[in-house]
Design a protein around this motif. Sequence first.
Motif, mmCIF file in Angstrom:
data_model
loop_
_atom_site.group_PDB
_atom_site.id
_atom_site.type_symbol
_atom_site.label_atom_id
_atom_site.label_comp_id
_atom_site.label_asym_id
_atom_site.label_seq_id
_atom_site.Cartn_x
_atom_site.Cartn_y
_atom_site.Cartn_z
ATOM 1 N N SER A 187 12.650 20.708 -14.682
ATOM 2 C CA SER A 187 11.419 20.429 -15.642
ATOM 3 C C SER A 187 10.062 21.100 -14.994
ATOM 4 O O SER A 187 8.948 20.999 -15.827
ATOM 5 N N GLY A 188 10.206 21.857 -14.130
ATOM 6 C CA GLY A 188 9.141 22.636 -13.461
ATOM 7 C C GLY A 188 8.027 22.148 -12.452
ATOM 8 O O GLY A 188 7.002 22.797 -12.195
ATOM 9 N N ASP A 189 8.453 21.183 -12.199
ATOM 10 C CA ASP A 189 7.610 20.556 -10.951
ATOM 11 C C ASP A 189 8.071 21.136 -9.468
ATOM 12 O O ASP A 189 9.165 21.686 -9.525
ATOM 13 N N LYS A 190 7.434 20.937 -8.754
ATOM 14 C CA LYS A 190 7.537 21.557 -7.318
ATOM 15 C C LYS A 190 7.418 20.429 -6.263
ATOM 16 O O LYS A 190 6.284 19.748 -6.221
ATOM 17 N N VAL A 191 8.230 20.555 -5.355
ATOM 18 C CA VAL A 191 8.271 19.150 -4.372
ATOM 19 C C VAL A 191 7.566 19.951 -3.200
ATOM 20 O O VAL A 191 8.024 20.960 -2.744
ATOM 21 N N ASN A 192 6.386 18.978 -2.704
ATOM 22 C CA ASN A 192 5.693 19.751 -1.519
ATOM 23 C C ASN A 192 5.792 18.847 -0.298
ATOM 24 O O ASN A 192 5.542 19.515 0.750
ATOM 25 N N LYS A 193 6.172 17.651 -0.382
ATOM 26 C CA LYS A 193 6.407 16.821 0.953
ATOM 27 C C LYS A 193 7.402 15.724 0.448
ATOM 28 O O LYS A 193 7.397 15.256 -0.637
ATOM 29 N N ILE A 194 8.366 15.346 1.436
ATOM 30 C CA ILE A 194 9.308 14.448 1.328
ATOM 31 C C ILE A 194 9.198 13.492 2.423
ATOM 32 O O ILE A 194 9.051 13.853 3.905
ATOM 33 N N LEU B 230 10.029 9.251 -0.657
ATOM 34 C CA LEU B 230 8.664 9.267 -1.224
ATOM 35 C C LEU B 230 8.674 10.812 -1.608
ATOM 36 O O LEU B 230 8.940 11.562 -0.603
ATOM 37 N N PHE B 231 8.427 11.182 -2.994
ATOM 38 C CA PHE B 231 8.441 12.675 -3.221
ATOM 39 C C PHE B 231 6.983 12.945 -3.722
ATOM 40 O O PHE B 231 6.418 12.319 -4.357
ATOM 41 N N PHE B 232 6.372 13.662 -2.986
ATOM 42 C CA PHE B 232 4.912 14.243 -3.154
ATOM 43 C C PHE B 232 5.191 15.285 -3.903
ATOM 44 O O PHE B 232 5.712 16.655 -3.229
ATOM 45 N N THR B 233 4.676 15.613 -5.288
ATOM 46 C CA THR B 233 4.860 16.913 -6.105
ATOM 47 C C THR B 233 3.867 17.329 -6.828
ATOM 48 O O THR B 233 2.648 16.503 -6.421
ATOM 49 N N ASP B 234 3.735 18.494 -7.321
ATOM 50 C CA ASP B 234 2.405 18.870 -8.189
ATOM 51 C C ASP B 234 1.937 17.661 -9.255
ATOM 52 O O ASP B 234 0.897 17.628 -9.526
ATOM 53 N N ARG B 235 3.095 17.106 -9.657
ATOM 54 C CA ARG B 235 2.808 16.124 -10.736
ATOM 55 C C ARG B 235 2.386 14.551 -10.119
ATOM 56 O O ARG B 235 1.705 13.813 -10.611
ATOM 57 N N TYR B 236 3.197 14.297 -8.867
ATOM 58 C CA TYR B 236 3.112 12.944 -8.158
ATOM 59 C C TYR B 236 2.183 13.475 -6.939
ATOM 60 O O TYR B 236 2.752 13.787 -5.843
ATOM 61 N N ILE B 237 0.886 13.428 -7.030
ATOM 62 C CA ILE B 237 0.257 13.975 -6.125
ATOM 63 C C ILE B 237 -0.644 12.557 -5.245
ATOM 64 O O ILE B 237 -0.243 12.497 -4.038
ATOM 65 N N ASP B 238 -1.182 11.663 -5.832
ATOM 66 C CA ASP B 238 -1.948 10.711 -4.999
ATOM 67 C C ASP B 238 -0.779 9.629 -4.923
ATOM 68 O O ASP B 238 -0.785 8.948 -3.757
ATOM 69 N N GLN B 239 -0.093 9.260 -5.797
ATOM 70 C CA GLN B 239 1.095 8.316 -5.790
ATOM 71 C C GLN B 239 2.454 9.035 -5.788
ATOM 72 O O GLN B 239 2.754 9.623 -6.857
ATOM 73 N N PRO B 240 3.054 8.840 -4.993
ATOM 74 C CA PRO B 240 4.340 9.570 -4.653
ATOM 75 C C PRO B 240 5.233 8.945 -5.809
ATOM 76 O O PRO B 240 5.165 7.897 -5.758
ATOM 77 N N LEU B 241 6.480 9.693 -6.183
ATOM 78 C CA LEU B 241 7.347 9.373 -6.776
ATOM 79 C C LEU B 241 8.548 8.512 -5.754
ATOM 80 O O LEU B 241 8.691 9.004 -4.626
ATOM 81 N N LEU B 242 8.885 7.306 -5.908
ATOM 82 C CA LEU B 242 9.332 6.268 -4.841
ATOM 83 C C LEU B 242 10.737 6.020 -5.417
ATOM 84 O O LEU B 242 10.902 5.528 -6.703
ATOM 85 N N ILE B 243 11.754 6.210 -4.639
ATOM 86 C CA ILE B 243 13.207 5.488 -5.115
ATOM 87 C C ILE B 243 13.625 4.759 -3.839
ATOM 88 O O ILE B 243 13.402 5.235 -2.602
#
Length: 815
Positions: A625-632, A778-791
């Motif tokens: 979808s064009g997002d970029k993962v910056n930190k895991i 925890l995925f920190f991406t261009d879209r999930y910056i302050d609050q990471p995507l959590l699984i």
Amino acid sequence: MKVLKFGGTSVANAQNIKLVLNIVNKKAANEKLVIVVSALSKVTDMLLIASKKAAAGDESFKVTLTEIEKKHLEILKELIPVSEQSSLLSHVKRIVNHLETLLDGCYLLGELSLRTSDTILSFGELLSSYIFAEALKQNLKNSSYKDSRELIKTNSNFGKAAVNFEITNELINDFFASNEDQVVVIPGFIAASIDGINTTLGRGGSDYTAAIIAGALHANELQIWTDVNGMFTANPKVVKQAQPIAFISYQEAMELSHFGAKVLYPPTIQPVLRKNIPILIKNTFEPEAEGTYISNQEMANTNPVKGISHIDKITLITLEGSGMIGVSGSSKRLFEVLSTQNINVIFITQASSEHSICIGILNADAAVAEEAINNAFEVEIAQNKIDPCIVERNLCIIALVGENMKNHQGLSGRMFSTLGKNNVNIRAIAQGASERNISAVINEKDVKKALNTLHENFFEENTKQLNLFVMGVGNVGEKFIEQIHQQKKFLKENLKINLRVIALSNSKKMYFDEEGIALKEWQFLLETGEAADKEKFIANVIELNLRNSIFVDITANESISKVYEHFLKRNIAVVTCNKIACASEYDNYKKLKKLSQQFNAPFLFETNVGAGLPIIDTVKNLVASGDKVNKIQAVLSGSLNFIFNNFDENNTFHDVVKEAGAQGFTEPDPKIDLSGIDVARKILILIRESGYKMEIDEITNESFMPAECLETTTNEAFFESLKEHASHFEAIYQEALSKDSRLKYVAQFENGVANVSLRFIPKDHPFYNLEGKDNIVLFFTDRYIDQPLLIKGAGAGAAVTASGIFADVIRIGNI
């Protein structure tokens, strides 16, 4: 009046003939019948063998003759009461004696002319029809026998005589106008020339006899009684799900018969087609079955594709060259050459550029055709205007057939798309202007896969059959099989997915069943299987060449991970929980992904990270979808999380590791988990799926384990070393207590750097309350910056890992 023809299998023995007599007696109660009888099953072949042996000077023809006589006498004795057998047995023996005289003549002369062959072959129908007629008279006195040689007149083209319909129709009408019997029995296949010499009607001759009689008498119906329930949507011997076709047009029936449907031979139905007399195909052994009704009656709202058929043993010959472009007569010369050599052309296609002509013929004619064509065009070949013909053997023609296909758009696209998805290579395509059939030439080895795939697509309500080959049936594998067995019915009814497990293998045994393993008793069947052999397992999977094949790897074996390439190249999907392949060299990882795309073979490994959690799928969707993962940041080992959550002052490290293994949370070799290599592989896979290039040795692995523990070579020695270093683990635990932290084995990736290590997690960290065997990412991406995507969820255990594998299989079913 109706004409009924009974084939060789219907009159193969006394038991079968009794079934036929019962059918005839029932039908004769309501209408007049003409019964056309073939030779007993295999007798025509026996006559042909005997005649060839006699002509070759081989006295064993007498043995074959004795077998023929015995076969007929035994049947007669079983069908006719003893009191009436004497004269009938004498008559049969007289016929056999006449046959013996002819065979003796062939033996003495050392030759077998076509005329003599026709006479010898006629004895099969003469004997069977005579015995049948006499048996019928036992219960139906108002029945009689008529020799078809007195009714059907032909030219003298022995072997395949042409019927003189003007004389024949007159003779048939004259006879039946004066005959008052309710049933007349007639031998099929045989006729006579105008001057009374025996002739035969060629392939499908008994059907032809019946059609000639029906056409001449303007019968209400022609019934062909055989050993199947009519014409099928495909060959039921190849496609188990094939269904009888209830209604079909003459043209569709001829197309299907031309393309290999053995129930009917196209030329034989011409006499009834011209008179618009319907044909009914019925099963002698299931007379109540509906059968197939062939007529010109239009059927509304039916499947535009009536059947899928094929012709095997095909050779494709291509004549091409610049010297054919714009030059008239090239096609004429080509077909004249083939006609001169009496070679039948089954398939034709020509490019609009006129650069090439492609024809399909039988393999048996290939050598003669190649030589004849090259000789005919030798001048152009010598001048390099035309290339020597290209010959490709061992091919097969498959065809979709349907009268109404022309009124439905996209059928050809659907056909070729279906074949392409299963990696069936199409060598040539032909479609007539009538659009009644779409034909394609494919490799013979792919025919079973092609027919089943097409049948599934066009006739089975889009039910998709998945064929699974499972390697590794330990804790996870056992749960996987259990889940398939439990959900099989649900998947078929709700998702239109039909799951079949074709093969199972563990380290000791392997078991194959092409029709699908009975999952209720898979453990017993596996125990009865052959010795496990990885190379043979792979070879069997490839040789079976089943549609929608999926190799399921539930091992942690490096050698198994190296076979994925072989499967993907053959359009066999791979589903694996084995992390070794995706964590191998980056080039190998990319090669497997590329092969998956190139050969349209899914390569799914969701369970490589987080067992049944949708972690990899989430990363794929982010990137797509064009997002970029910056930190895991992640806790990726359910086993290590279980261990450190249960390791305290009441449970030694040794005991907790033992318990983790007993519950199936660790790998069979627990050092894989405790060394951190398993976590390193998992974060590496996530990094790669996020679009970064990285190798395993670029990940810093800060081991908390003493080197002596990791250097042990057996599990027993490893667990003993845990006891010896108990103070080491106790010290780590005490340090965590002093810092008011919990121990978590954490994987992290940021700014191109990755590491895995045991960490002290404070109370305010999301990882602190991670319980049991759970994983968290925890995925920190261009879209999930302050609050990471959590699984977050269970990341270890046989059941959840099996469910993740199962989910990947279902994904393939939904593609």
